[in-house]
Design an enzyme around this catalytic site. Sequence first.
Site, PDB file in Angstrom:
ATOM      1  N   GLU A 109       9.605  -3.794  10.279  1.00  0.00           N
ATOM      2  CA  GLU A 109       9.974  -2.506   9.672  1.00  0.00           C
ATOM      3  C   GLU A 109      10.526  -1.539  10.719  1.00  0.00           C
ATOM      4  O   GLU A 109       9.884  -1.292  11.764  1.00  0.00           O
ATOM      5  CB  GLU A 109       8.733  -1.897   8.984  1.00  0.00           C
ATOM      6  CG  GLU A 109       9.025  -0.565   8.318  1.00  0.00           C
ATOM      7  CD  GLU A 109       7.976  -0.149   7.286  1.00  0.00           C
ATOM      8  OE1 GLU A 109       7.080  -0.953   6.966  1.00  0.00           O
ATOM      9  OE2 GLU A 109       8.070   0.993   6.803  1.00  0.00           O
ATOM     10  N   LYS A 135      -1.064  -9.396   3.280  1.00  0.00           N
ATOM     11  CA  LYS A 135      -0.287  -8.849   4.410  1.00  0.00           C
ATOM     12  C   LYS A 135      -1.149  -7.878   5.202  1.00  0.00           C
ATOM     13  O   LYS A 135      -1.895  -7.086   4.623  1.00  0.00           O
ATOM     14  CB  LYS A 135       0.976  -8.146   3.897  1.00  0.00           C
ATOM     15  CG  LYS A 135       1.813  -7.523   5.035  1.00  0.00           C
ATOM     16  CD  LYS A 135       3.206  -7.124   4.591  1.00  0.00           C
ATOM     17  CE  LYS A 135       3.286  -5.785   3.906  1.00  0.00           C
ATOM     18  NZ  LYS A 135       2.820  -4.641   4.711  1.00  0.00           N
ATOM     19  N   ASP A 189       0.847  -1.201   0.000  1.00  0.00           N
ATOM     20  CA  ASP A 189       0.000   0.000   0.000  1.00  0.00           C
ATOM     21  C   ASP A 189       0.883   1.252   0.000  1.00  0.00           C
ATOM     22  O   ASP A 189       0.385   2.382  -0.054  1.00  0.00           O
ATOM     23  CB  ASP A 189      -1.034  -0.010   1.135  1.00  0.00           C
ATOM     24  CG  ASP A 189      -0.416  -0.037   2.517  1.00  0.00           C
ATOM     25  OD1 ASP A 189       0.826  -0.140   2.625  1.00  0.00           O
ATOM     26  OD2 ASP A 189      -1.178   0.046   3.504  1.00  0.00           O
TER      27      ASP A 189
HETATM   28  O1  KIV Z   1       3.569  -1.027   1.636  1.00  0.00           O
HETATM   29  C1  KIV Z   1       4.726  -1.474   1.543  1.00  0.00           C
HETATM   30  O2  KIV Z   1       5.420  -1.316   0.537  1.00  0.00           O
HETATM   31  C2  KIV Z   1       5.240  -2.210   2.683  1.00  0.00           C
HETATM   32  C3  KIV Z   1       6.718  -2.504   2.701  1.00  0.00           C
HETATM   33  C4  KIV Z   1       7.464  -1.279   3.005  1.00  0.00           C
HETATM   34  C5  KIV Z   1       7.054  -3.597   3.635  1.00  0.00           C
HETATM   35  O3  KIV Z   1       4.518  -2.535   3.576  1.00  0.00           O
END
Ligand code: KIV
Length: 264
Positions: free
Chosen positions: A181, A112, A45
Amino acid sequence: MAKITTSRLLKMKQQGEKIATITAYDASFAKLFDQAGIHAILIGDSLGMVLQGHDDTLPVTIDDMAYHTACVKKGVEETLIISDMPFMAYASTEQAYANATKLMQAGASMVKMEGGSWLLPTIKGLVERGVPVCAHLGLTPQSVHLFGGFKVQGREQSQAQKMIEDAKALEQAGAQLLVLECIPSELGKAISEAISIPTIGIGAGKDTDGQILVMHDALGISCSYMPKFSRNFLVDTGDIKKAVELYISEVQNGNFPGDEHCFN
Ligand code: KIV
């Protein structure tokens, strides 16, 4: 090369082979990254920031995510496709079921979600219904307003301990991958050793089982600034496919991240 599955990523962790992953949002980049040998692509996202130009990821919708997941799917042959559930798309378990359906039907092989113990029943329910889940702890960008900015998380002992407990509980609930992260390297190492599922770090030190970068950061084309944890691989190669091949080999031989990309 055979299709990359979650079992393959688990085996890589068990054999000490580092996992290299990157974000992508369309078919052309996804195809290039797939051909370069990347192990997983995340339709993050983060597209709200790097494609849409927002200050954070909160405006991204499930329809945005499904659209970009379908685009990426068209470019991929072997790489594992993970798709982000956006802000508030999994506020309740029922919402999570409906929205994960949209992403899986658009071409994702895993979804995710950001969060710790409050997410456990949702993860358990999704896994029981056949949806593989990647969890995400540390600086979870959908909570940026709660954190008061994009700040390193887990520096206090109590916060670090809670993150380790959350990681164990997420694995127990059925998560098969965990993104970490912007946390201190020592905590990234402790969590990676405490659980059996692979950890994928971004600003979480050298000792996570794999790394992920936002593609715009890895290619030096982000519209805002270059985060400390990232490196411009295009500058060393002058060619996008070679840049991603370099990123993969630097992750696999332990040269990326370097000390300068890590937090204490
Ligand atoms: O949204 C994204 O790109 C992410 C990554 C930074 C892990 O969650």
